[in-house]
Design a protein around this motif. Structure first.
Motif, PDB file in Angstrom:
ATOM      1  N   THR A 146      53.992  37.980  46.104  1.00  0.00           N
ATOM      2  CA  THR A 146      52.992  36.924  45.994  1.00  0.00           C
ATOM      3  C   THR A 146      51.848  37.391  45.110  1.00  0.00           C
ATOM      4  OG1 THR A 146      53.526  36.224  48.242  1.00  0.00           O
ATOM      5  CG2 THR A 146      51.494  35.365  47.292  1.00  0.00           C
ATOM      6  N   LEU A 147      51.550  36.602  44.092  1.00  0.00           N
ATOM      7  CA  LEU A 147      50.445  36.885  43.183  1.00  0.00           C
ATOM      8  C   LEU A 147      49.433  35.762  43.325  1.00  0.00           C
ATOM      9  CD1 LEU A 147      49.236  38.418  40.673  1.00  0.00           C
ATOM     10  CD2 LEU A 147      50.523  36.778  39.295  1.00  0.00           C
ATOM     11  N   SER A 148      48.228  36.110  43.789  1.00  0.00           N
ATOM     12  CA  SER A 148      47.141  35.136  43.922  1.00  0.00           C
ATOM     13  C   SER A 148      46.062  35.522  42.927  1.00  0.00           C
ATOM     14  CB  SER A 148      46.558  35.163  45.340  1.00  0.00           C
ATOM     15  OG  SER A 148      47.559  34.908  46.292  1.00  0.00           O
ATOM     16  N   SER A 149      45.750  34.625  42.007  1.00  0.00           N
ATOM     17  CA  SER A 149      44.773  34.960  40.970  1.00  0.00           C
ATOM     18  C   SER A 149      43.379  34.506  41.379  1.00  0.00           C
ATOM     19  CB  SER A 149      45.157  34.321  39.641  1.00  0.00           C
ATOM     20  OG  SER A 149      44.868  32.944  39.679  1.00  0.00           O
ATOM     21  N   SER A 150      42.389  35.040  40.692  1.00  0.00           N
ATOM     22  CA  SER A 150      40.999  34.657  40.961  1.00  0.00           C
ATOM     23  C   SER A 150      40.747  33.204  40.562  1.00  0.00           C
ATOM     24  CB  SER A 150      40.046  35.604  40.236  1.00  0.00           C
ATOM     25  OG  SER A 150      40.322  35.592  38.852  1.00  0.00           O
ATOM     26  N   ALA A 151      41.638  32.616  39.795  1.00  0.00           N
ATOM     27  CA  ALA A 151      41.517  31.207  39.391  1.00  0.00           C
ATOM     28  C   ALA A 151      42.165  30.289  40.421  1.00  0.00           C
ATOM     29  CB  ALA A 151      42.170  31.000  38.034  1.00  0.00           C
ATOM     30  N   SER A 152      42.408  30.803  41.621  1.00  0.00           N
ATOM     31  CA  SER A 152      42.976  30.039  42.735  1.00  0.00           C
ATOM     32  C   SER A 152      44.376  29.521  42.466  1.00  0.00           C
ATOM     33  CB  SER A 152      42.056  28.878  43.134  1.00  0.00           C
ATOM     34  OG  SER A 152      40.813  29.393  43.538  1.00  0.00           O
ATOM     35  N   THR A 153      45.145  30.219  41.648  1.00  0.00           N
ATOM     36  CA  THR A 153      46.542  29.865  41.463  1.00  0.00           C
ATOM     37  C   THR A 153      47.400  30.897  42.184  1.00  0.00           C
ATOM     38  OG1 THR A 153      46.711  31.110  39.412  1.00  0.00           O
ATOM     39  CG2 THR A 153      46.135  28.774  39.226  1.00  0.00           C
ATOM     40  N   MET A 154      48.577  30.481  42.580  1.00  0.00           N
ATOM     41  CA  MET A 154      49.473  31.353  43.317  1.00  0.00           C
ATOM     42  C   MET A 154      50.871  31.260  42.724  1.00  0.00           C
ATOM     43  SD  MET A 154      50.426  31.246  47.379  1.00  0.00           S
ATOM     44  CE  MET A 154      48.922  31.995  47.958  1.00  0.00           C
ATOM     45  N   SER A 172      44.918  45.004  44.819  1.00  0.00           N
ATOM     46  CA  SER A 172      43.919  43.984  44.516  1.00  0.00           C
ATOM     47  C   SER A 172      43.095  44.424  43.327  1.00  0.00           C
ATOM     48  CB  SER A 172      42.981  43.770  45.707  1.00  0.00           C
ATOM     49  OG  SER A 172      43.679  43.229  46.794  1.00  0.00           O
ATOM     50  N   SER A 173      42.676  43.457  42.552  1.00  0.00           N
ATOM     51  CA  SER A 173      41.756  43.715  41.448  1.00  0.00           C
ATOM     52  C   SER A 173      40.846  42.504  41.333  1.00  0.00           C
ATOM     53  CB  SER A 173      42.529  43.936  40.149  1.00  0.00           C
ATOM     54  OG  SER A 173      43.060  42.710  39.683  1.00  0.00           O
ATOM     55  N   SER A 174      39.919  42.546  40.412  1.00  0.00           N
ATOM     56  CA  SER A 174      39.030  41.403  40.208  1.00  0.00           C
ATOM     57  C   SER A 174      39.791  40.195  39.662  1.00  0.00           C
ATOM     58  CB  SER A 174      37.886  41.782  39.273  1.00  0.00           C
ATOM     59  OG  SER A 174      38.401  42.173  38.018  1.00  0.00           O
ATOM     60  N   MET A 175      40.977  40.439  39.103  1.00  0.00           N
ATOM     61  CA  MET A 175      41.768  39.364  38.506  1.00  0.00           C
ATOM     62  C   MET A 175      42.768  38.743  39.477  1.00  0.00           C
ATOM     63  SD  MET A 175      40.763  39.320  35.283  1.00  0.00           S
ATOM     64  CE  MET A 175      42.064  38.545  34.383  1.00  0.00           C
ATOM     65  N   ALA A 176      43.329  39.563  40.397  1.00  0.00           N
ATOM     66  CA  ALA A 176      44.403  39.040  41.243  1.00  0.00           C
ATOM     67  C   ALA A 176      44.642  39.939  42.447  1.00  0.00           C
ATOM     68  CB  ALA A 176      45.688  38.932  40.436  1.00  0.00           C
ATOM     69  N   ASP A 177      45.279  39.360  43.443  1.00  0.00           N
ATOM     70  CA  ASP A 177      45.776  40.095  44.605  1.00  0.00           C
ATOM     71  C   ASP A 177      47.292  39.984  44.597  1.00  0.00           C
ATOM     72  OD1 ASP A 177      43.237  40.742  45.678  1.00  0.00           O
ATOM     73  OD2 ASP A 177      43.090  38.736  46.554  1.00  0.00           O
ATOM     74  N   VAL A 178      47.965  41.106  44.828  1.00  0.00           N
ATOM     75  CA  VAL A 178      49.418  41.130  44.848  1.00  0.00           C
ATOM     76  C   VAL A 178      49.875  41.637  46.202  1.00  0.00           C
ATOM     77  CG1 VAL A 178      51.477  42.199  43.853  1.00  0.00           C
ATOM     78  CG2 VAL A 178      49.608  41.489  42.370  1.00  0.00           C
ATOM     79  N   THR A 179      50.807  40.899  46.803  1.00  0.00           N
ATOM     80  CA  THR A 179      51.402  41.304  48.077  1.00  0.00           C
ATOM     81  C   THR A 179      52.900  41.407  47.866  1.00  0.00           C
ATOM     82  OG1 THR A 179      49.708  40.073  49.254  1.00  0.00           O
ATOM     83  CG2 THR A 179      51.651  40.749  50.522  1.00  0.00           C
ATOM     84  N   THR A 180      53.479  42.553  48.217  1.00  0.00           N
ATOM     85  CA  THR A 180      54.901  42.764  48.084  1.00  0.00           C
ATOM     86  C   THR A 180      55.477  43.093  49.461  1.00  0.00           C
ATOM     87  OG1 THR A 180      54.535  43.705  45.879  1.00  0.00           O
ATOM     88  CG2 THR A 180      56.684  44.112  46.880  1.00  0.00           C
ATOM     89  N   VAL A 181      56.437  42.297  49.903  1.00  0.00           N
ATOM     90  CA  VAL A 181      57.112  42.544  51.176  1.00  0.00           C
ATOM     91  C   VAL A 181      58.589  42.701  50.880  1.00  0.00           C
ATOM     92  CG1 VAL A 181      57.657  41.625  53.465  1.00  0.00           C
ATOM     93  CG2 VAL A 181      55.407  41.162  52.438  1.00  0.00           C
TER      94      VAL A 181
END
Length: 187
Positions: A146-154, A172-181
Motif C-alpha cells: 500500500t502506497l499512500s501519498s501526501s496528496a491523499s492518493t492511494m 515513511s517519508s514526507s512524500m508517502a507512506d508505504v506498508t508491505t505485508v
C-alpha cells in the motif's frame, strides 16, 4: 635480520595477482548488451549482470540491463513483485572469467503458490471480487503493498513477491507512506 630482508625482497619481486577484466555496457531497451572490456579495481571479484524489467500483460514496457565489475556478495539476488498483469523484476547474476557475460536470472516456472492479485486505488477495490494468480520462480510470498501519498492518493498492489522484496518492509517519508505485508499464503 638477513632472513627478514630476503623475505621482503622476495615478496616485492613476486608477480602481482591478475585483476579481473569485465565487459561494461548498458541497454535500456532490452536484456542484452555487449561492451568494451575493462580491468576491474582490486575490490571487485566478479563480473555482474544487473537487470530490471517491467512488463504488463506479458508485454515489455521498460527495462535496463548492464554488465559491470562487481562483488560476489551481490550475486544471484532477485527482487520481484507481480500483481495480475503488471510485473516488476530485478536481479543480478555473476561470472568470474575475464570478459564473461553473466546469465540473465530467470524465474518463469510456476512454483505452486497462488495469491490474490489486483491493482487498485482503495482497499475496497482490492478486497472484493479479486482475481488470483500463480506465482513463479522465487516469488514465494503473497504481498499486499500500500502506497499512500501526501496528496491523499492511494495505490494498492496485491500479488506474488520474493522474500527480498518483502524485506524492504514499511517506510515513511514526507512524500508517502508505504506498508508491505507478506505471507506465504493468501494476504
Amino acid at each position: 635480520m638477513a632472513v627478514l630482508i630476503a623475505a621482503c625482497l622476495m615478496a616485492a619481486l613476486l608477480p602481482a595477482g591478475n585483476a579481473l577484466s569485465c565487459q561494461t555496457c548498458q541497454n535500456r531497451t532490452g536484456l542484452l548488451c555487449k561492451g568494451t572490456v575493462t580491468v576491474c579495481a582490486s575490490v571487485f571479484d566478479t563480473c555482474t549482470g544487473v537487470y530490471a524489467e517491467t512488463t504488463e500483460g506479458g508485454k515489455f514496457i521498460a527495462g535496463n540491463y548492464q554488465i559491470r565489475c562487481g562483488e560476489s556478495k551481490s550475486c544471484n539476488s532477485m527482487y520481484s513483485v507481480t500483481t495480475g498483469s503488471l510485473s516488476i523484476k530485478s536481479g543480478t547474476s555473476c561470472c568470474k572469467q575475464d570478459g564473461c557475460t553473466p546469465q540473465i536470472p530467470s524465474g518463469a516456472t510456476q512454483n505452486g503458490l497462488e495469491c490474490p492479485a489486483c491493482v487498485g486505488a482503495s482497499p475496497d477495490s482490492c478486497d472484493s471480487g479479486m482475481n488470483t494468480m500463480k506465482c513463479t520462480g522465487l516469488e514465494n510470498q503473497c504481498v499486499r503493498y500500500t502506497l499512500s501519498s501526501s496528496a491523499s492518493t492511494m495505490t494498492i498492489l496485491r500479488g506474488c513477491s520474493t522474500e527480498a522484496f518483502c524485506a524492504y518492509g514499511n517506510f515513511s517519508s514526507s512524500m508517502a507512506d508505504v506498508t508491505t505485508v507478506c505471507t506465504n499464503g493468501a494476504t
